[in-house]
Design a protein around this motif. Structure first.
Motif, PDB file in Angstrom:
ATOM      1  N   LEU A  68     -10.984   0.562   0.803  1.00  0.00           N
ATOM      2  CA  LEU A  68     -10.093   0.645  -0.365  1.00  0.00           C
ATOM      3  C   LEU A  68      -9.686   2.094  -0.630  1.00  0.00           C
ATOM      4  O   LEU A  68      -8.539   2.363  -0.999  1.00  0.00           O
ATOM      5  N   TRP A 125      -5.959  -6.636   0.507  1.00  0.00           N
ATOM      6  CA  TRP A 125      -5.882  -5.515  -0.453  1.00  0.00           C
ATOM      7  C   TRP A 125      -5.203  -5.978  -1.747  1.00  0.00           C
ATOM      8  O   TRP A 125      -5.668  -5.671  -2.851  1.00  0.00           O
ATOM      9  N   LEU A 128      -7.038   2.968   1.960  1.00  0.00           N
ATOM     10  CA  LEU A 128      -5.746   2.322   1.670  1.00  0.00           C
ATOM     11  C   LEU A 128      -5.091   2.957   0.444  1.00  0.00           C
ATOM     12  O   LEU A 128      -3.858   3.105   0.397  1.00  0.00           O
ATOM     13  N   PRO A 180       0.795  -1.238   0.000  1.00  0.00           N
ATOM     14  CA  PRO A 180       0.000   0.000   0.000  1.00  0.00           C
ATOM     15  C   PRO A 180       0.824   1.283   0.000  1.00  0.00           C
ATOM     16  O   PRO A 180       0.325   2.335  -0.434  1.00  0.00           O
TER      17      PRO A 180
END
Ligand SMILES: NC(=O)C1=CN([C@@H]2O[C@H](COP(=O)(O)OP(=O)(O)OC[C@H]3O[C@@H](n4cnc5c(N)ncnc54)[C@H](OP(=O)(O)O)[C@@H]3O)[C@@H](O)[C@H]2O)C=CC1
Ligand SMILES: O=C(O)C(=O)[C@@H](O)[C@H](O)C(=O)CO
Length: 277
Positions: free
Chosen positions: A255, A221, A258, A167
């Protein structure tokens, strides 16, 4: 046992979307560590000649009792072995150490543009593929400019590019390039090497919200981004934690939060300048 989804590579070969990385696992510990991963349900293992643990890794594969066609084994050609003939020799050594007669994926570890050998090297990988000794071939740490040159000079599209991706380094441009050309993106250091990313408040808050751990949020993720991830752990509890990803889903709010962590934070060498020796 957890069912890990697969991604279909551009030559039709199925690759598990979650694998197990073994960088920094000493050879004499690799058998126990990889055995724990196989027992936890991982079927894909990512090693490299440079990791000096192909022997211990291969021993775990042999002892596991898992049928060979259910395993997905990746290894990589080290920089000092680049060049057509040297690559073929290094590949034989890797196979010997792994105790296998073929791998599922063979990668050029780094482009090393200053050495000027990656096109010749890749032609040797094509030979290996044609001989059936690798089911798929690809590269690692290639920037779009290196891929462009490979495409121009060989006309062959690598199946995979394994790059640093987490990330804090989301690699949007590389992923878009890969997608345009049908190259699967594989994320190395998906957990940010456990150096800070797992304590970032956004990640911790999302973990609390779902009753999961920060590592599970980060790996989830990757899965939802559509890339392959290969977390490493030498700890049996964390090995299991890192594959227990299939009972929850990150929502749009997660999302978005992140996505905002992308700060271009590179933990490993920069492929544009890494001399590799
Ligand atoms: N192609 C390339 O150039 C590169 C490829 N790779 C590949 O990618 C793999 C993964 O990358 P790697 O750099 O190892 O780093 P990762 O991002 O996988 O992080 C590994 C670190 O995180 C810790 N960790 C693992 N799971 C957890 C967890 N659930 N909670 C907290 N900490 C955790 C590990 O400690 P512990 O072991 O104690 O659990 C270890 O210190 C490598 O093993 C290798 O296969 C990596 C670098 C470069
Ligand atoms: O782990 C790998 O696959 C790597 O290529 C790295 O170890 C890389 O060689 C590096 O971090 C060198 O400092």
């Amino acid at each position: 046992m957890t069912q890990v989804p697969s991604i279909t590579l551009n030559n039709g070969v199925a690759m598990p979307q979650l694998g197990f990385g073994v960088w920094q696992v000493p050879d004499d510990e690799a058998t126990a560590v990889v055995s724990a991963a196989l027992a936890a349900g991982y079927r894909s293992v990512d090693t490299a000649s440079a990791y000096r643990n192909e022997t211990g890794t291969g021993r775990a594969l042999a002892r596991s009792g898992v049928p060979r066609d259910e395993l997905f084994v990746t290894t990589k050609l080290w920089n000092t072995d680049q060049g057509y003939d040297a690559t073929l020799r290094a590949f034989d050594v890797s196979l010997e150490r792994l105790g296998l007669d073929r791998v599922d994926l063979y990668l050029v570890h780094w482009p090393i543009p200053s050495a000027g050998l990656y096109v010749d090297t890749y032609r040797a990988l094509e030979r290996i593929l044609a001989d059936g000794r690798a089911r798929a071939i690809g590269v690692s740490n290639f920037l779009p400019e290196h891929l462009e040159r490979l495409l121009e000079e060989t006309g062959v599209v690598p199946a995979v590019n394994q790059i640093e991706l987490h990330p804090q380094l989301q690699q949007a441009a590389a992923r878009a390039f890969h997608e345009r050309h049908g190259i699967t993106t594989e994320a190395w250091s998906p957990l940010g090497q456990g150096r800070g990313l797992l304590e970032v408040p956004t990640v911790v808050a999302i973990a609390h919200k779902h009753g999961r751990t920060p590592a599970q949020v980060v790996l989830r993720w990757h899965l939802q981004l559509g890339v392959v991830a290969i977390p490493k752990s030498a700890n049996p509890r964390r090995i299991e934690e890192n594959i227990d990803l299939f009972g929850f889903t990150l929502d749009d709010e997660d999302l978005t939060a992140l996505a905002a962590l992308d700060e271009g934070r590179r933990l490993g060498p920069d492929p544009a300048s890494f001399s590799g020796f």
